[in-house]
Design an enzyme around this catalytic site. Sequence first.
Site, PDB file in Angstrom:
ATOM      1  N   HIS A 124       7.406   2.590 -15.073  1.00 59.18           N
ATOM      2  CA  HIS A 124       7.077   4.053 -14.443  1.00 59.18           C
ATOM      3  C   HIS A 124       8.509   4.922 -14.630  1.00 59.18           C
ATOM      4  O   HIS A 124       8.244   5.902 -13.739  1.00 59.18           O
ATOM      5  CB  HIS A 124       6.501   3.960 -13.181  1.00 59.18           C
ATOM      6  CG  HIS A 124       5.671   5.105 -12.785  1.00 59.18           C
ATOM      7  ND1 HIS A 124       5.108   5.590 -11.609  1.00 59.18           N
ATOM      8  CD2 HIS A 124       5.204   6.186 -13.518  1.00 59.18           C
ATOM      9  CE1 HIS A 124       4.377   6.580 -11.544  1.00 59.18           C
ATOM     10  NE2 HIS A 124       4.252   7.066 -12.785  1.00 59.18           N
ATOM     11  N   ASP A 172       6.569   0.217  -2.618  1.00 56.53           N
ATOM     12  CA  ASP A 172       7.354   1.120  -2.938  1.00 56.53           C
ATOM     13  C   ASP A 172       7.002   2.765  -2.295  1.00 56.53           C
ATOM     14  O   ASP A 172       7.809   3.422  -2.671  1.00 56.53           O
ATOM     15  CB  ASP A 172       7.173   1.668  -4.398  1.00 56.53           C
ATOM     16  CG  ASP A 172       5.502   2.122  -4.671  1.00 56.53           C
ATOM     17  OD1 ASP A 172       4.749   1.809  -3.985  1.00 56.53           O
ATOM     18  OD2 ASP A 172       5.360   2.589  -6.024  1.00 56.53           O
ATOM     19  N   ASN A 173       6.124   2.760  -1.549  1.00 58.78           N
ATOM     20  CA  ASN A 173       5.717   3.980  -0.725  1.00 58.78           C
ATOM     21  C   ASN A 173       4.700   3.624   0.139  1.00 58.78           C
ATOM     22  O   ASN A 173       4.170   2.442   0.197  1.00 58.78           O
ATOM     23  CB  ASN A 173       5.430   5.286  -1.361  1.00 58.78           C
ATOM     24  CG  ASN A 173       4.389   4.990  -2.429  1.00 58.78           C
ATOM     25  OD1 ASN A 173       4.652   4.822  -3.807  1.00 58.78           O
ATOM     26  ND2 ASN A 173       3.304   4.755  -2.085  1.00 58.78           N
ATOM     27  N   CYS A 186       5.464   6.753  -6.209  1.00 61.89           N
ATOM     28  CA  CYS A 186       5.975   5.784  -7.166  1.00 61.89           C
ATOM     29  C   CYS A 186       7.219   5.975  -7.725  1.00 61.89           C
ATOM     30  O   CYS A 186       8.220   5.421  -7.838  1.00 61.89           O
ATOM     31  CB  CYS A 186       5.018   5.527  -8.123  1.00 61.89           C
ATOM     32  SG  CYS A 186       3.222   5.176  -7.555  1.00 61.89           S
ATOM     33  N   LYS A 213       0.911   7.986   1.901  1.00 62.84           N
ATOM     34  CA  LYS A 213       1.699   8.275   0.581  1.00 62.84           C
ATOM     35  C   LYS A 213       1.789  10.052   0.433  1.00 62.84           C
ATOM     36  O   LYS A 213       0.943  10.614   0.508  1.00 62.84           O
ATOM     37  CB  LYS A 213       0.839   7.718  -0.699  1.00 62.84           C
ATOM     38  CG  LYS A 213       1.569   7.997  -1.891  1.00 62.84           C
ATOM     39  CD  LYS A 213       0.579   7.242  -2.747  1.00 62.84           C
ATOM     40  CE  LYS A 213       1.241   7.553  -4.468  1.00 62.84           C
ATOM     41  NZ  LYS A 213       0.392   6.701  -5.366  1.00 62.84           N
ATOM     42  N   LYS A 238       4.901  -3.237 -13.598  1.00 62.14           N
ATOM     43  CA  LYS A 238       4.941  -1.708 -13.864  1.00 62.14           C
ATOM     44  C   LYS A 238       6.427  -1.219 -13.883  1.00 62.14           C
ATOM     45  O   LYS A 238       7.520  -1.685 -13.165  1.00 62.14           O
ATOM     46  CB  LYS A 238       4.409  -1.167 -12.525  1.00 62.14           C
ATOM     47  CG  LYS A 238       4.619   0.566 -12.346  1.00 62.14           C
ATOM     48  CD  LYS A 238       3.705   1.018 -11.244  1.00 62.14           C
ATOM     49  CE  LYS A 238       4.303   2.196 -10.527  1.00 62.14           C
ATOM     50  NZ  LYS A 238       2.999   2.884  -9.853  1.00 62.14           N
TER      51      LYS A 238
HETATM   52 CA   LIG Z   1       3.461   3.601  -5.471  1.00 61.49          CA
END
Ligand SMILES: [Ca+2]
Length: 476
Positions: A136, A285-286, A78, A311, A134
């Site tokens: 992060h 995002d991944n 992330c 991931k 989000k």
């Molecule tokens: Ca992620």
Amino acid sequence: MDTPRFYYFYSLVLLVLVNVPSFASEDERPNIILIMADDMGYADAGFTGSNDINTPNLDALAANGVIFEQAYVTHPFCGPSRAGIMAGRHQARFGFESNPAFDRANTVMGIDQKEKLFPARLQDVGYKTALIGKWHLGASEVFHPNNRGFDYFYGFLGGGHDYFRIDMTEPVDEGYLDGLMRNGQPAGFDGYLTTALSRDAVSFIKQHVNDSKAQPFFLFLSYNAPHGPLQAPAEDIQRHSHIENNKRRVYAAMVDVMDRGIGEIVSTLKETQQLENTLVFFLSDNGGPIPTERHPYAGNGSSNAPFKAGKGSFSEGGVRVPFIAHWPKKIAKNRRFSLPISALDIAATSVGLAKGDSSQLEGVNLVPYIRGDNASPPHKYLYWRGGAYVEGRWSVRDAYGNKHLFNVGSQAPTLYKLHDDIKEAHDIVGEEPDLADALHSHWLNWNERNAPLKIHGYREYHRLRNEFYKQAVPNK
Ligand SMILES: [Ca+2]
């Protein structure tokens, strides 16, 4: 004509022409919406082949826009992936290669203050900018979205959040039970978090269009779905009773609620006559986290088929993501783009279309490539670099599918030809040492301009902090 007067008039006209940006009279620049899923598996949208999870709203965007068949994020988890996307520069350039710990008091634990994020570049040229969901990228004031390019922020600063509750009496390390924020003020949410984020995005669009039809907007709708904790409304889980695996059933419900929210966004764009000139990006995002030999119970129920791993890995399953763009005004429907692209291209495309300052950005404006005006590969090489728990690991691939990597968990570097071996099953590093060397040289060359890792991963941070306080607090 009287000569001095003529020159006076002429220079006045020039002054006006120079000082008034060309977009002031009739703003043709698109609105831009970046929708991001969190930890969604490659194969878990209809447009990437899912047959047990329905994503009709994403599929409609895909069918009416362009599907990128080889789209990559710059990191397999992330925080770093998002840091690259927001900066429009590879996160290794500024040492952001681990998930930052959630700590409101720590002014180091976040995205480098010297990086000008791309929403701030859009702000500079008149866009109204919003982040919903989000973040992060740091929890202290200096990293706060409102201080890093967003006019409006509703969401949470950590890496995820409980989907149903806020409980400030039960603090957890990563802030999953903390209150939400709206522009620096405490905020909450009603019902299910994913739905609340979609609802807020709809309100933002309506209110903005109502206030200012002329001003384009940028909205980053940053869902935490379908990242853990695996939670969804009971009726949505029930609607997926055809899925036997417990985790995947809840995961499917989480993706489904997100997809319906995206449908609401599209309806709102239609209602407000904004759909035609709004560029919508969607990506994860991944790669999806999946069980591994070491962690057989890990994962969120996602699938990265047909790719290897997920991931955290530099294999395709960790970094190749579902990725579409939709912009009826400029992108023809039913397009598939098969050359490799990077998530860094989102910033370059957006700032390019907004006529903002693109200096230092590392991606490319994708529009000429999508429209076929430029037939060359957008990127000759793409690069990955390990950080946090995977220091010393690296990966590089070229536009023709040759991929050389020293992967997380590997004993030695490997080489694959993705076009014949999409599952990365046949290591040919022994057969093609020259190709391997050439690719590695490119990586070494690229790495020369990178910064060292600057922040600890959150696990290490909490471990060190707890150790420290254990010593500091007397037992008596
Ligand atoms: Ca992620």
